[in-house]
Design a protein around this motif. Structure first.
Motif, mmCIF file in Angstrom:
data_model
loop_
_atom_site.group_PDB
_atom_site.id
_atom_site.type_symbol
_atom_site.label_atom_id
_atom_site.label_comp_id
_atom_site.label_asym_id
_atom_site.label_seq_id
_atom_site.Cartn_x
_atom_site.Cartn_y
_atom_site.Cartn_z
ATOM 1 N N MET A 62 54.134 54.537 59.370
ATOM 2 C CA MET A 62 53.166 54.244 58.309
ATOM 3 C C MET A 62 53.008 55.413 57.354
ATOM 4 S SD MET A 62 49.881 52.401 60.039
ATOM 5 C CE MET A 62 50.175 51.902 61.739
ATOM 6 N N ILE A 63 52.750 55.069 56.091
ATOM 7 C CA ILE A 63 52.321 56.041 55.090
ATOM 8 C C ILE A 63 50.970 55.560 54.565
ATOM 9 C CG2 ILE A 63 52.807 57.082 52.839
ATOM 10 C CD1 ILE A 63 54.833 57.951 54.934
ATOM 11 N N ALA A 64 50.001 56.459 54.501
ATOM 12 C CA ALA A 64 48.699 56.110 53.938
ATOM 13 C C ALA A 64 48.708 56.359 52.431
ATOM 14 C CB ALA A 64 47.602 56.936 54.594
ATOM 15 N N ILE A 65 48.122 55.425 51.701
ATOM 16 C CA ILE A 65 47.942 55.598 50.254
ATOM 17 C C ILE A 65 46.450 55.493 49.965
ATOM 18 C CG2 ILE A 65 48.391 54.610 47.971
ATOM 19 C CD1 ILE A 65 51.085 53.651 48.935
ATOM 20 N N VAL A 66 45.892 56.526 49.369
ATOM 21 C CA VAL A 66 44.463 56.530 49.057
ATOM 22 C C VAL A 66 44.259 57.051 47.638
ATOM 23 C CG1 VAL A 66 43.810 56.860 51.477
ATOM 24 C CG2 VAL A 66 44.109 58.858 50.000
ATOM 25 N N GLY A 67 43.047 56.838 47.106
ATOM 26 C CA GLY A 67 42.764 57.326 45.759
ATOM 27 C C GLY A 67 41.468 56.750 45.231
ATOM 28 N N SER A 68 41.247 56.971 43.947
ATOM 29 C CA SER A 68 39.976 56.622 43.314
ATOM 30 C C SER A 68 39.672 55.134 43.364
ATOM 31 C CB SER A 68 40.000 57.015 41.833
ATOM 32 O OG SER A 68 40.093 58.385 41.682
ATOM 33 N N ARG A 69 38.400 54.834 43.566
ATOM 34 C CA ARG A 69 37.959 53.457 43.350
ATOM 35 C C ARG A 69 38.011 53.157 41.851
ATOM 36 N NH1 ARG A 69 34.478 55.379 47.202
ATOM 37 N NH2 ARG A 69 32.923 55.930 45.639
ATOM 38 N N ILE A 129 42.563 52.092 43.960
ATOM 39 C CA ILE A 129 43.879 52.429 44.503
ATOM 40 C C ILE A 129 44.130 51.721 45.839
ATOM 41 C CG2 ILE A 129 45.303 54.311 45.421
ATOM 42 C CD1 ILE A 129 45.075 54.423 42.382
ATOM 43 N N ASP A 130 43.133 51.700 46.736
ATOM 44 C CA ASP A 130 43.318 51.078 48.053
ATOM 45 C C ASP A 130 43.745 49.618 47.900
ATOM 46 O OD1 ASP A 130 42.164 53.492 48.801
ATOM 47 O OD2 ASP A 130 40.823 52.597 50.295
ATOM 48 N N GLN A 131 42.983 48.923 47.067
ATOM 49 C CA GLN A 131 43.252 47.501 46.837
ATOM 50 C C GLN A 131 44.662 47.288 46.286
ATOM 51 O OE1 GLN A 131 40.504 45.958 43.956
ATOM 52 N NE2 GLN A 131 41.132 43.820 44.284
ATOM 53 N N ALA A 132 45.043 48.102 45.297
ATOM 54 C CA ALA A 132 46.382 47.979 44.705
ATOM 55 C C ALA A 132 47.455 48.235 45.759
ATOM 56 C CB ALA A 132 46.526 48.960 43.542
ATOM 57 N N ALA A 133 47.230 49.225 46.606
ATOM 58 C CA ALA A 133 48.219 49.572 47.637
ATOM 59 C C ALA A 133 48.353 48.438 48.654
ATOM 60 C CB ALA A 133 47.822 50.871 48.332
ATOM 61 N N HIS A 134 47.210 47.869 49.093
ATOM 62 C CA HIS A 134 47.280 46.753 50.048
ATOM 63 C C HIS A 134 48.018 45.566 49.443
ATOM 64 C CE1 HIS A 134 44.925 48.430 53.266
ATOM 65 N NE2 HIS A 134 43.853 48.608 52.521
ATOM 66 N N ARG A 135 47.631 45.208 48.224
ATOM 67 C CA ARG A 135 48.232 44.028 47.593
ATOM 68 C C ARG A 135 49.743 44.158 47.470
ATOM 69 N NH1 ARG A 135 43.697 42.465 43.344
ATOM 70 N NH2 ARG A 135 42.535 41.057 44.707
ATOM 71 N N ALA A 136 50.201 45.372 47.102
ATOM 72 C CA ALA A 136 51.632 45.555 46.843
ATOM 73 C C ALA A 136 52.429 45.755 48.118
ATOM 74 C CB ALA A 136 51.837 46.743 45.901
ATOM 75 N N SER A 137 51.731 45.872 49.260
ATOM 76 C CA SER A 137 52.464 46.124 50.507
ATOM 77 C C SER A 137 52.393 44.938 51.456
ATOM 78 C CB SER A 137 51.943 47.395 51.186
ATOM 79 O OG SER A 137 50.562 47.311 51.448
ATOM 80 N N MET A 138 51.958 43.787 50.957
ATOM 81 C CA MET A 138 51.924 42.592 51.811
ATOM 82 C C MET A 138 53.332 42.304 52.348
ATOM 83 S SD MET A 138 48.763 41.388 51.872
ATOM 84 C CE MET A 138 47.224 41.564 50.944
ATOM 85 N N GLY A 139 54.337 42.490 51.505
ATOM 86 C CA GLY A 139 55.705 42.189 51.921
ATOM 87 C C GLY A 139 56.198 43.092 53.033
ATOM 88 N N GLY A 140 55.902 44.355 52.932
ATOM 89 C CA GLY A 140 56.438 45.330 53.892
ATOM 90 C C GLY A 140 55.515 45.641 55.049
ATOM 91 N N GLY A 141 54.286 45.120 54.968
ATOM 92 C CA GLY A 141 53.332 45.407 56.034
ATOM 93 C C GLY A 141 52.229 46.322 55.543
ATOM 94 N N THR A 142 50.982 45.952 55.847
ATOM 95 C CA THR A 142 49.847 46.719 55.326
ATOM 96 C C THR A 142 48.732 46.760 56.366
ATOM 97 O OG1 THR A 142 48.473 47.011 53.359
ATOM 98 C CG2 THR A 142 48.744 44.746 54.144
#
Lengths: 323, 323
Positions: B71-78, B110-123
């Motif tokens: 896993m890689i964590a992606i975090v950032g500004s709301r 950022i969290d929301q964008a990261a989750h949405r874009a990683s549905m394919g690869g696992g989130t």
């Protein structure tokens, strides 16, 4: 590296200049206020004298005292964004307030912004052509304003119109005069990255201003940081980083920094001794100065005469030989 | 660190829960599809088990196999910029294509964008409250979509409404599950920087996306790079950096990674042996497992029962004692 005769030849192709012509060149330089200085003389930037391929003669115009003070180079895109220009101005102003002179390349964009904002603290334009061939031409006014607040330097003879290949060569002087080079906005494969590479090779600090990965004008600076350049966001980052460097003495191996005699004519004894020391085998200019007992300025003048007469070849590492 | 009884007490203040209530809690978890897992069990993220204050019990919901992958964590500004959101999406998608699962905090921006874009690869969503107390509430739909493509984890009991102080505590889990944490757009003193600090303390890689010094949303990430975080502009930077880490075995000192028995009930012999091993002096959970001969899942269940009954105290370093 072309010698001075070849460089003069770029403006006057196919001609070997005589000793008389060499003297006229010196006279013309003096006329527009350009002093020709050798490493170790007052006005020759002390750190520049320490680089491996330091110019044996540097044409200096303006307030030469500025060239003896600690310098930071600021370089970047000609096609800079408003944010980049604003940052360059702020950085130059803050570094000037902290006592640093700013060196740059008189180009459009970041260079211009850095020069303008460092008039108060001192600013140095490093030219790719002769002192009478300003590039870009529309920056002649900027140069004249700048000469009242700093200086311009060039290793090229009068009349030399800068060619494309002169700019990378010139860039080693921008980094060479400075404690460090700050790169602000640079695309991939831009000239500012050449300056940064030369700075690293010369042991100078490389500073880079970050930007968004989506901004192509930050691609080069972000790459520099990936390769080890220091990320900066304000002048304090640079000031803190160079504080320890400034405490160390400048290393000029083999040179005599106390001997800063003004330009003057060699006497006939100097000339004979220097020419006697020269031959087809390369010899160090430092050795010539030491063995001849002549002042650096005198040795430099004799070498210039020989060079302009097409009788001298320059090698890397400050070595010269007779042709 | 509050023990589970105290945490349950946040939702039901002032009460000591009985063994029956503990069983009802377990039954309620099972009902909404939350498995309670101990370190070393399948579905408990292997790297999380290695952090000093790893949750003794982790509530896991969704596709648990995703939790066993790198896993890689992606975090950032709301309050992210359009450019930041776009970059987060691209990064999450590219890391997913390279085989990485993305962990984040289900927040806005950022969290929301990261989750949405990683549905394919696992989130993976790492929650600050109980599994039935999603924050922010408007992301319940995002969570349910996500559970089909990944998992949600929480160390908090059902019914626990996340308080401000639960978020920094939760952030150690975001970094703990991952090989490294990528911070995209973070202002000074933002929560993402807490995650980055915890990542560094846990020996995780810290990656930061640079931005203009004039952009306050890049102030935190630029600071991270000044402090030693790796500047990234694309997924390849992360993939190259973690390649060497992935070749090393995960260190779980004292644990038995092969013993990944599924959750089940301890028999009466297990329960008696485990309770007999406990006393007022702190003892390691690892030692309890080894000395009791019970499966980790059984030890975990007994400890949970004791904890919910207010009879167990948890100390740092995986130590427990009877109250």
């Amino acid at each position: 590296m072309p010698d001075l005769a070849q460089r003069g030849g770029a403006a006057r192709p196919g001609r070997i200049v005589s000793e008389d012509e060499a003297r006229r060149e010196l006279a013309a330089s003096t006329k527009i206020g350009v002093a020709l200085l050798a490493p170790g003389e007052a006005g020759y930037p002390p750190r520049l004298a320490g680089i491996e391929d330091a110019p044996p003669l540097l044409g200096v115009r303006g307030q030469t005292e500025a060239l003896m003070r600690p310098m930071i180079a600021i370089v970047g895109s000609r096609n800079a964004s408003g944010a980049g220009l604003k940052f360059a101005e702020q950085l130059a102003r803050d570094l000037g307030d902290a006592g640093f002179v700013i060196a740059s390349g008189l180009a459009r964009g970041i260079d211009q912004a850095a020069h303008r904002a460092s008039m108060g603290g001192g600013t140095i334009a490093v030219l790719a052509g002769g002192h009478d061939r300003i590039y870009p031409p529309e920056h002649e006014d900027l140069l004249f304003t700048l000469l009242a607040h700093g200086a311009a330097i060039s290793e090229m003879p009068l009349g030399h119109v800068p060619r494309a290949r002169d700019f990378p060569r010139r860039n080693r002087l921008i980094s060479g005069v400075a404690l460090g080079v700050a790169v602000i906005e640079a695309a991939h494969r831009s000239g500012s990255l050449i300056t940064a590479r030369m700075a690293a090779e010369q042991g100078r600090e490389v500073f880079a201003v970050p930007g968004s990965p989506l901004d192509p004008r930050a691609a080069g600076t972000n790459d520099l940081i990936k390769q080890g350049a220091m990320l900066i966001t304000e002048a304090a980052d640079i000031i803190n980083a160079v504080a320890s460097i400034m405490e160390r003495p400048i290393e000029l191996p083999g040179r005599e920094p106390d001997d800063v005699a003004a330009f003057d004519e060699p006497d006939s004894g100097d000339r004979a001794r220097i020419i006697a020391l020269l031959g087809p085998s390369p010899v160090g200019i430092d050795d010539l100065i030491r063995l001849s007992g002549a002042r650096p300025a005198a040795v430099r003048t004799v070498l210039l005469e020989l060079e302009l007469a097409g009788r001298l070849e320059r090698h890397g590492g400050g070595l010269v030989s007779l042709l």
